[in-house]
Design an enzyme around this catalytic site. Sequence first.
Site, PDB file in Angstrom:
ATOM      1  N   ASP A 237       4.814  16.149  -7.068  1.00 28.42           N
ATOM      2  CA  ASP A 237       4.810  14.821  -7.677  1.00 28.42           C
ATOM      3  C   ASP A 237       4.895  13.771  -6.573  1.00 28.42           C
ATOM      4  O   ASP A 237       5.703  13.911  -5.637  1.00 28.42           O
ATOM      5  CB  ASP A 237       6.007  14.701  -8.634  1.00 28.42           C
ATOM      6  CG  ASP A 237       6.076  13.355  -9.314  1.00 28.42           C
ATOM      7  OD1 ASP A 237       5.570  13.238 -10.434  1.00 28.42           O
ATOM      8  OD2 ASP A 237       6.656  12.418  -8.711  1.00 28.42           O
ATOM      9  N   ASN A 245       2.582   1.368  -8.121  1.00 32.99           N
ATOM     10  CA  ASN A 245       1.819   0.658  -9.147  1.00 32.99           C
ATOM     11  C   ASN A 245       2.376  -0.738  -9.391  1.00 32.99           C
ATOM     12  O   ASN A 245       1.620  -1.708  -9.522  1.00 32.99           O
ATOM     13  CB  ASN A 245       1.836   1.450 -10.455  1.00 32.99           C
ATOM     14  CG  ASN A 245       0.801   2.561 -10.479  1.00 32.99           C
ATOM     15  OD1 ASN A 245      -0.225   2.465  -9.821  1.00 32.99           O
ATOM     16  ND2 ASN A 245       1.074   3.616 -11.232  1.00 32.99           N
ATOM     17  N   ASP A 254      -4.529   4.231  -8.057  1.00 31.87           N
ATOM     18  CA  ASP A 254      -5.692   5.114  -8.152  1.00 31.87           C
ATOM     19  C   ASP A 254      -6.171   5.538  -6.765  1.00 31.87           C
ATOM     20  O   ASP A 254      -6.565   6.691  -6.548  1.00 31.87           O
ATOM     21  CB  ASP A 254      -6.821   4.412  -8.893  1.00 31.87           C
ATOM     22  CG  ASP A 254      -6.523   4.237 -10.381  1.00 31.87           C
ATOM     23  OD1 ASP A 254      -5.588   4.900 -10.873  1.00 31.87           O
ATOM     24  OD2 ASP A 254      -7.217   3.429 -11.035  1.00 31.87           O
ATOM     25  N   GLU A 280       0.960  11.303 -11.915  1.00 29.85           N
ATOM     26  CA  GLU A 280       1.009  11.509 -10.461  1.00 29.85           C
ATOM     27  C   GLU A 280       1.397  12.933 -10.096  1.00 29.85           C
ATOM     28  O   GLU A 280       1.732  13.220  -8.950  1.00 29.85           O
ATOM     29  CB  GLU A 280       1.998  10.521  -9.825  1.00 29.85           C
ATOM     30  CG  GLU A 280       3.459  10.730 -10.186  1.00 29.85           C
ATOM     31  CD  GLU A 280       3.877   9.997 -11.453  1.00 29.85           C
ATOM     32  OE1 GLU A 280       5.087   9.716 -11.590  1.00 29.85           O
ATOM     33  OE2 GLU A 280       3.001   9.705 -12.290  1.00 29.85           O
TER      34      GLU A 280
END
Length: 360
Positions: A237, A245, A254, A280
């Site tokens: 992860d 973000n 992204d 993620e």
Amino acid sequence: MLHTDETFIRRTALATLAIAVMSAGSATLIHHYLEPDPYLMDLVLPPLMFLVFSFLWCWLYLRPESLQKVMRVSLITIFLGGAAFPVWTSLGQAIYLPDVTLVDRLPPMSSFPMAIIVIMFIFATPQTVITTAVVVWLVVSLPVLVYLIAHPTELWSPRGMEMAVTLGPITGVVSTLVPFHRVLQQRLTSLQDERALMQILSERDSLTQLYNRRVAEEFLSTCVADAASNSGVILFDIDHFKRINDTYGHQAGDIVLVAVAMRCSQVLRKTDCLARWGGEEFFVVLQHVGAEAIERIAEELRLAIASEEIEPAGSVTASFGVSLIKSNDTIGSLLQRVDKAMYAAKTSGRNRVMTDKSLS
């Protein structure tokens, strides 16, 4: 595609050659043992063609990559041995020997030109089919038709009419199918491309182009069912992804996901399954690995992700959980163990690899 389209074409070629072998073998037996007064050509050509087609069948069976060469040689053999040589030999005898007629001397080979064109439909491009049809008609069909027209008595005999119709209108009709063959070939190619695209869309994550979770679960299910294959899994992860973000925007997130996917793909083998598990999270299924190997691979993945900054997010790290598949595992028990290992890596400070305790 080898197992689908190429394998199908190869099997079709083997079947075609097998039919040619049986046909030449049957002709050999008939002319040698059943026909009361065979011609010399009938005694020589069928055995030669039987040997050639048998050799070609063995060649293609043992060397599948030689398909084009084998079919090229087989077509030349059919053209020369089954059509051109018998036609020109029989024509010469009919023209220069007063007691010989073409309808009596020419072997039953009127269908050979059509057979050549039909085989070309399967194994050649439309342009090659057109060229072959023209050459076959000029070399084989046209001389016979010209001779028959010049000898009306033979033309209007039952055999002469059969030869004229087969080598003339019917061969022409078969040749006119070439444009339809081209359209059909283009349509089949388009359908194959669409099928390949649909398969990619159904198996791949649209952003990272990695396998999606469904494919990873199918791959994992196979490995769990065959625990003896020494398989293992890695779940990792991206650390603080929500912060990336929130700080830099979802577009930056992204970019990070794509960069992580690319770096990990460069580390893993082509036979390994790397998938975007969700958000993620990424999931790796590896076959034929032991405890030390899978821990080493996980460490290589961790270093690859953290090796360089990913702009605009800067330094990016990930936390890894590792576990091997046991003989009594279910997918649920395995995922639970590897998820706990990854959570332990998170709570221990992130940017590290934690193995399932049962591996210790």
